[in-house]
Design a protein around this motif. Structure first.
Motif, PDB file in Angstrom:
ATOM      1  N   GLY A 159     -73.374   5.675 -38.840  1.00  0.00           N
ATOM      2  CA  GLY A 159     -73.159   5.253 -37.501  1.00  0.00           C
ATOM      3  C   GLY A 159     -73.330   6.713 -36.735  1.00  0.00           C
ATOM      4  O   GLY A 159     -73.845   6.724 -35.532  1.00  0.00           O
TER       5      GLY A 159
ATOM      6  N   ALA B 273     -69.817  10.188 -27.018  1.00  0.00           N
ATOM      7  CA  ALA B 273     -69.708   8.674 -27.080  1.00  0.00           C
ATOM      8  C   ALA B 273     -68.757   7.887 -26.691  1.00  0.00           C
ATOM      9  O   ALA B 273     -67.661   8.605 -26.478  1.00  0.00           O
ATOM     10  CB  ALA B 273     -69.952   8.243 -28.643  1.00  0.00           C
TER      11      ALA B 273
ATOM     12  N   TRP C 241     -64.153   3.096 -33.677  1.00  0.00           N
ATOM     13  CA  TRP C 241     -64.761   2.409 -34.949  1.00  0.00           C
ATOM     14  C   TRP C 241     -65.181   3.537 -35.891  1.00  0.00           C
ATOM     15  O   TRP C 241     -64.909   3.384 -37.228  1.00  0.00           O
ATOM     16  CB  TRP C 241     -65.802   1.566 -34.784  1.00  0.00           C
TER      17      TRP C 241
ATOM     18  N   SER D  25     -64.774   3.215 -27.524  1.00  0.00           N
ATOM     19  CA  SER D  25     -64.746   2.102 -28.346  1.00  0.00           C
ATOM     20  C   SER D  25     -65.548   2.507 -29.522  1.00  0.00           C
ATOM     21  O   SER D  25     -65.115   2.074 -30.714  1.00  0.00           O
ATOM     22  CB  SER D  25     -65.243   0.954 -27.530  1.00  0.00           C
ATOM     23  N   THR D  26     -66.759   3.222 -29.061  1.00  0.00           N
ATOM     24  CA  THR D  26     -67.785   3.792 -30.370  1.00  0.00           C
ATOM     25  C   THR D  26     -66.918   4.726 -31.388  1.00  0.00           C
ATOM     26  O   THR D  26     -66.960   4.539 -32.491  1.00  0.00           O
ATOM     27  CB  THR D  26     -69.182   4.066 -29.932  1.00  0.00           C
ATOM     28  N   GLN D  27     -66.263   5.501 -30.609  1.00  0.00           N
ATOM     29  CA  GLN D  27     -65.633   6.715 -31.399  1.00  0.00           C
ATOM     30  C   GLN D  27     -64.618   6.018 -32.196  1.00  0.00           C
ATOM     31  O   GLN D  27     -64.265   6.279 -33.427  1.00  0.00           O
ATOM     32  CB  GLN D  27     -64.787   7.659 -30.414  1.00  0.00           C
TER      33      GLN D  27
ATOM     34  N   LEU E  41     -76.201   7.616 -33.701  1.00  0.00           N
ATOM     35  CA  LEU E  41     -76.078   8.154 -32.388  1.00  0.00           C
ATOM     36  C   LEU E  41     -76.762   9.446 -32.019  1.00  0.00           C
ATOM     37  O   LEU E  41     -77.357   9.489 -31.070  1.00  0.00           O
ATOM     38  CB  LEU E  41     -74.604   8.414 -32.271  1.00  0.00           C
TER      39      LEU E  41
END
Length: 515
Positions: free
Chosen positions: A184, A210, A217, A213-215, A188
């Motif tokens: 992931g 990032a 996960w 929320s992405t961080q 990015l």
């Protein structure tokens, strides 16, 4: 070829040579010991050459591995990695030199094969701490499980296969989840830069910007792998089984070095790459950390097996390390980074001493001993020193680290720091109780007393000694001496270690504190 690559290749080549000598135990042991001593000697100029005030990563080397995916064989060290490389290089010759004092390998297993696996484990462990490519780190993270699996599964106790499989599956699963997060992060970088990369510095620059929320996960994938390896409660259940069944030499490396890959991962990967997620999920990690401190302490006090006792003590200590890392203060994080080193020294010595006791008495059950200090006073003194370092007595190496963790955590997380302080009280209780049961009082216990004592045994004839129990030999004292010197020396003069890690810690915390 860089110095780091030489440090990785030397034990790797040594493992190949020793494997070829597996039919001659004595020669294999001498060669393995010589290789490990040379490895330790090579770390000295590396430490001297390292500049704490210089670049974050030093002694860099990189060659293309899989160019199509931006994967490199890249290595470099910061101050934290340097500590772990150094303690790995220190503990390996110690365990090899004391192998015949601590372990009796199964009759059908050769010492040469065992030592070859030890050297292979050393090479892979140093490579993990030195890796600066995220994909390379993942590959090494998984491959290093293989020699440890065989060391436990082939050379351990009666339930060795169960312990080895459990250890392997836990860590392997965590690594696969980490791989998903690494992919992931690669994606990015590909979106941001037009081409994917696994370079650590590049990913830190890209992924740290990032969305939160992405961080989160991506952070969870790395966190799970590191929490299992560390191990944090409730991901710890593999450790007591593995430590209880592994040979003493393997337990020293497992608890003293291999587990530090988890806490090292928090500092090298989790915080710099995912600063927003680290700050957002810090309360969760802090709860797990203090829960581990209390849980590990209570369980340690109830153990009847000395090696499982050390495993639960380590679980408690890893709770302190996690507390310091996720308190996000310079004092606490420096304390955690140095705790990784000091825990390796204190716990490594404690495991070696209880291993010698178990080998002398033929049992690792605490209830099989009593009053042992009367017949093995030097061994009793070594157990006491290791225990005092484990409970962080002022004047021992661990005190400085634990004090920094608590005082730093109190500034930002006072409730967690207060709860963790209870762990210090419990540590004093379980360590002193262990020493009291094994060493003080009249000579007693099935390992020391039984029918058939008589003249020439280590006990008085009327004690009914089952067999002679000798004190530490001059060789054993000499091998343990470096650990004794470091435990006492770093207790009174920790400045060299603190100066080495502080700049790396400051660089790690900068991203999180700016959020």
């Amino acid at each position: 070829m860089s110095w780091l690559v030489a440090l990785i290749l030397l034990p790797l080549l040594g493992a190949l040579v020793v494997a070829g000598l597996r039919e001659n135990d004595r020669v294999a042991t001498l060669v393995a010991l010589a290789v490990s001593v040379v490895e330790l000697a090579l770390v000295v100029p590396l430490w001297i050459a390292y500049d704490p005030g210089g670049e974050r990563l030093q002694v860099l080397t990189s060659v293309d591995w899989i160019p199509a995916f931006g994967v490199h064989l890249s290595f470099g060290i910061d101050g934290i990695a340097l500590l772990m490389v150094a303690v790995t290089a220190l503990l390996v010759p110690v365990v090899i030199a004391l192998l015949h004092s601590t372990d009796r390998l199964p009759d059908e297993r050769r010492v040469g094969s065992f030592l070859a696996l030890i050297l292979l484990q050393e090479a892979l462990t140093i490579a993990v701490f030195a890796a600066t490519d995220v994909f390379l780190f993942y590959v090494l993270f998984e491959i290093m499980l293989v020699p440890m699996y065989f060391l436990i599964g082939f050379y351990g106790g009666p339930r060795r296969q169960y312990a080895a499989v459990k250890f392997f599956l836990y860590s392997f699963l965590g690594g696969l989840i980490m791989l998903a997060s690494a992919i992931g992060a690669y994606s990015l970088a590909a979106d941001e830069l037009g081409g994917g990369t696994f370079d650590w510095a590049t990913l830190v620059a890209v992924v740290s910007d990032a969305p939160t929320s992405t961080q989160i996960w991506l952070f969870l994938g790395f966190f799970l792998a590191f929490a299992i390896k560390a191990p944090l409660v409730p991901f710890h259940t593999w450790l007591p089984d593995a430590a209880g069944q592994a040979p003493v030499a393997v337990t020293v490396l497992l608890v003293g070095v291999l587990d530090k890959v988890g806490t090292f991962g928090f500092l090298r990967y989790s915080l710099p790459m995912f600063p927003d997620a680290s700050a957002e999920l810090a309360p969760l990690v802090l709860v797990l950390g203090v829960a581990g401190i209390i849980y590990g302490s209570i369980l340690a006090a109830g153990q009847q097996d000395m090696k499982r006792f050390v495993a639960y003590v380590s679980i408690a200590h890893f709770g302190f390390i996690a507390l310091g890392i996720f308190a996000f203060t310079p004092q606490a994080t420096v304390g955690s980074a140095t705790y990784m080193l000091n825990h390796s020294l204190a716990t490594g010595m404690l495991i070696l001493v209880v291993g010698i006791i178990a080998a002398r008495g033929g049992s690792s059950r605490i209830s099989d001993y009593g009053g042992m200090v009367k017949v093995t006073p030097i061994l009793g003194g070594m157990l006491l020193l290791a225990g005092m370092s484990t409970l962080s007595l002022p004047g021992t190496n661990s005190f400085v680290s634990e004090f920094l963790v608590l005082i730093g955590a109190f500034d930002s997380r006072p409730v967690y720091a207060i709860i963790a302080t209870v762990g210090m009280v419990l540590a004093a209780a379980y360590v002193l109780w262990l020493y009291q049961r094994i060493m003080t009082g009249p000579v007693r216990g099935d390992a020391l007393v039984g029918a058939g004592g008589g003249p020439g045994t280590a006990m008085a004839p009327e004690a009914g000694a089952k067999k002679a129990v000798r004190d530490l030999s001059g060789k054993e004292i000499a091998v343990l001496a470096p650990l004794v010197v470091l435990i006492v020396g770093l207790g009174f003069y920790p400045e060299p270690v603190l100066d080495t890690v502080s700049p790396s810690v400051d660089a790690t915390l900068t991203a999180v504190q700016e959020r």
